[in-house]
Enzyme design. Structure first.
Site, PDB file in Angstrom:
ATOM      1  N   ASN A   1       1.886   7.259   2.931  1.00 35.37           N
ATOM      2  CA  ASN A   1       2.985   6.436   3.531  1.00 35.37           C
ATOM      3  C   ASN A   1       4.230   6.589   3.343  1.00 35.37           C
ATOM      4  O   ASN A   1       5.293   5.819   3.767  1.00 35.37           O
ATOM      5  CB  ASN A   1       2.649   5.072   3.327  1.00 35.37           C
ATOM      6  CG  ASN A   1       1.029   4.699   3.643  1.00 35.37           C
ATOM      7  OD1 ASN A   1       0.418   5.368   4.537  1.00 35.37           O
ATOM      8  ND2 ASN A   1       0.567   3.756   3.084  1.00 35.37           N
TER       9      ASN A   1
ATOM     10  N   LYS B   1       1.889   4.759  -1.155  1.00 40.13           N
ATOM     11  CA  LYS B   1       1.301   5.901  -1.626  1.00 40.13           C
ATOM     12  C   LYS B   1       1.964   6.964  -0.880  1.00 40.13           C
ATOM     13  O   LYS B   1       2.781   6.847   0.074  1.00 40.13           O
ATOM     14  CB  LYS B   1      -0.199   5.771  -1.398  1.00 40.13           C
ATOM     15  CG  LYS B   1      -0.725   5.386   0.136  1.00 40.13           C
ATOM     16  CD  LYS B   1      -1.916   5.389   0.152  1.00 40.13           C
ATOM     17  CE  LYS B   1      -2.391   5.042   1.724  1.00 40.13           C
ATOM     18  NZ  LYS B   1      -3.792   4.788   1.902  1.00 40.13           N
TER      19      LYS B   1
ATOM     20  N   ASP C   1       1.015  -1.390  -0.076  1.00 39.18           N
ATOM     21  CA  ASP C   1      -0.057   0.117  -0.003  1.00 39.18           C
ATOM     22  C   ASP C   1       0.847   1.250  -0.018  1.00 39.18           C
ATOM     23  O   ASP C   1       0.417   2.137   0.803  1.00 39.18           O
ATOM     24  CB  ASP C   1      -1.037  -0.068   1.388  1.00 39.18           C
ATOM     25  CG  ASP C   1      -2.077   1.058   1.169  1.00 39.18           C
ATOM     26  OD1 ASP C   1      -2.275   1.381  -0.107  1.00 39.18           O
ATOM     27  OD2 ASP C   1      -2.594   1.374   2.019  1.00 39.18           O
TER      28      ASP C   1
END
Length: 188
Positions: A13, A10, A8
């Site tokens: 993050n 992105k 995940d």
């Protein structure tokens, strides 16, 4: 280098630690990846039928075997295939595209439209949005966004390419810290 697949990756993050709120980058910053809530060890077996449990990230999609944020999900994630390190390379390519152009590589009216675009359309070229970007940078981002993960570089190849673009000889070792790319912070 640590055998972890984030799944995940992105902009939310990826943090630039040591950076002030305003002003140009100083070169003393370091990139920090956060939110390993859905990360997996690369050697863990994870098939397309895995049913993910709750994920705290509001923007993450968890439906059956799909888990991640649609705007940054690699084609293999969308197809329900087992992710690997090149899945994160794809997401990093999408983040770099957005960093350079101030827009995501694929756009649409809904997360599903965006996801489908990355399955059907070739990777976008940064230079179509920003013609002054060096061709080597645009080619690296395009290669990271390849639909077929076998055509994508792995993380070590991406690191080596970035080091080459920065003019730094790579030792071939996995980095513990990667400093800024020499990009100025854009207003807003």
């Amino acid at each position: 280098g640590q055998g972890v697949i984030h799944r995940d990756l992105k902009p939310d993050n990826v943090l630039l630690a040591g950076a002030g709120a305003d002003g140009p980058l100083t070169g003393l910053e370091r990139v920090v990846i956060t939110d390993f809530g859905i990360a997996r060890a690369a050697e863990e077996s994870e098939g397309p039928d895995e049913r993910a449990t709750a994920h705290r990230g509001a923007a993450a999609l968890t439906v059956g075997g799909f888990i991640g944020t649609p705007a940054y999900m690699a084609p293999e994630q969308l197809m329900g295939e087992t992710p690997d390190g090149r899945t994160d390379v794809y997401a990093l390519g999408a983040v770099l595209f957005e960093l350079l152009t101030a827009r995501p590589p694929f756009d649409g009216d809904s997360p599903i439209t965006i996801a489908m675009a990355r399955l059907k359309q070739p990777p976008p070229d940064v230079r179509e949005v920003l013609p002054d970007v060096p061709e080597a940078v645009a080619e690296l981002v395009r290669s990271m966004l390849a639909i077929d993960r076998r055509e994508r570089p792995d993380a070590a190849q991406v690191f080596a390419a970035i080091e080459k673009l920065r003019g730094v000889a790579s030792s071939g070792e996995a980095p513990h810290m990667v400093t800024g790319l020499g990009l100025a912070r854009a207003p807003g």
